[in-house]
Motif scaffolding. Sequence first.
Motif, PDB file in Angstrom:
ATOM      1  N   THR A 205       0.683  -1.142  -0.172  1.00 67.33           N
ATOM      2  CA  THR A 205       0.078   0.248  -0.394  1.00 67.33           C
ATOM      3  C   THR A 205       0.970   1.501   0.071  1.00 67.33           C
ATOM      4  N   GLY A 206       1.740   1.151   1.080  1.00 65.63           N
ATOM      5  CA  GLY A 206       2.555   2.364   0.481  1.00 65.63           C
ATOM      6  C   GLY A 206       3.194   2.721  -0.528  1.00 65.63           C
TER       7      GLY A 206
ATOM      8  N   GLN B 221       1.792   2.299  -3.466  1.00 67.70           N
ATOM      9  CA  GLN B 221       1.359   2.250  -3.779  1.00 67.70           C
ATOM     10  C   GLN B 221       1.303   3.746  -3.787  1.00 67.70           C
ATOM     11  N   TRP B 222       1.090   3.969  -2.924  1.00 72.63           N
ATOM     12  CA  TRP B 222       0.903   5.512  -2.397  1.00 72.63           C
ATOM     13  C   TRP B 222       1.690   6.316  -3.029  1.00 72.63           C
ATOM     14  N   ARG B 223       2.936   6.281  -3.066  1.00 69.80           N
ATOM     15  CA  ARG B 223       4.175   6.875  -3.255  1.00 69.80           C
ATOM     16  C   ARG B 223       3.832   6.749  -4.912  1.00 69.80           C
ATOM     17  N   GLU B 224       4.489   6.131  -5.001  1.00 70.71           N
ATOM     18  CA  GLU B 224       3.848   5.550  -6.853  1.00 70.71           C
ATOM     19  C   GLU B 224       2.783   6.518  -7.635  1.00 70.71           C
ATOM     20  N   ALA B 225       1.276   6.924  -6.584  1.00 76.98           N
ATOM     21  CA  ALA B 225       0.896   7.647  -6.758  1.00 76.98           C
ATOM     22  C   ALA B 225       1.276   9.400  -7.078  1.00 76.98           C
ATOM     23  N   HIS B 226       1.951   9.206  -6.082  1.00 69.40           N
ATOM     24  CA  HIS B 226       1.676  10.133  -6.082  1.00 69.40           C
ATOM     25  C   HIS B 226       3.215  11.333  -6.724  1.00 69.40           C
TER      26      HIS B 226
END
Length: 167
Positions: free
Chosen positions: A22-23, A25-30
């Motif tokens: 999840t972390g 994925q968040w980093r990639e989305a950011h």
Amino acid sequence: MSTSSALSVVAILISLIAVCFTGLQWREAHAQLLLSMRPSVNLPTEDDINEGTVGIALDNSGPGPAKIKSINYFIDKKLVGDVNKAVDFANLGSDIHFLAWEEDSTLGVGEKLWLLKWSKKPRTKKDRQELDEFVDLIDHRLAVQVEFCPVLSGECSKRCSTKGWCE
């Protein structure tokens, strides 16, 4: 080790893997958001005296606003500094309008500002000669370098109006 202890350890490991995933994925989305909001700053030169304004502009055609860190002027491939020094160095007349830019000012999406521009229609032979000298300057002797960053954050970039002149 009992079966319930083994299941607890497996559950904890699966939970940790899920948190890590999840972390990431968040980093990639950011990172994608920052990339999608990256400005595209250009330095177009208008030198056709029959078509509106003659000069060099700063525009942002990217999807995000740009924070302008610096604008430097080069004449004959030599750094002269800010616009005031460039105007003095080139001995430009009073018919030249220029924009003095403050560091960290923002250039909005679709915004175009004239850095140097000729301000009037040539009415006399002297005006025409000065305009021709200005066009020669912006076409053959002047380069402008802008350093800009995305407003949200990210890596700053530099752009030069004439390739290879701003080094």
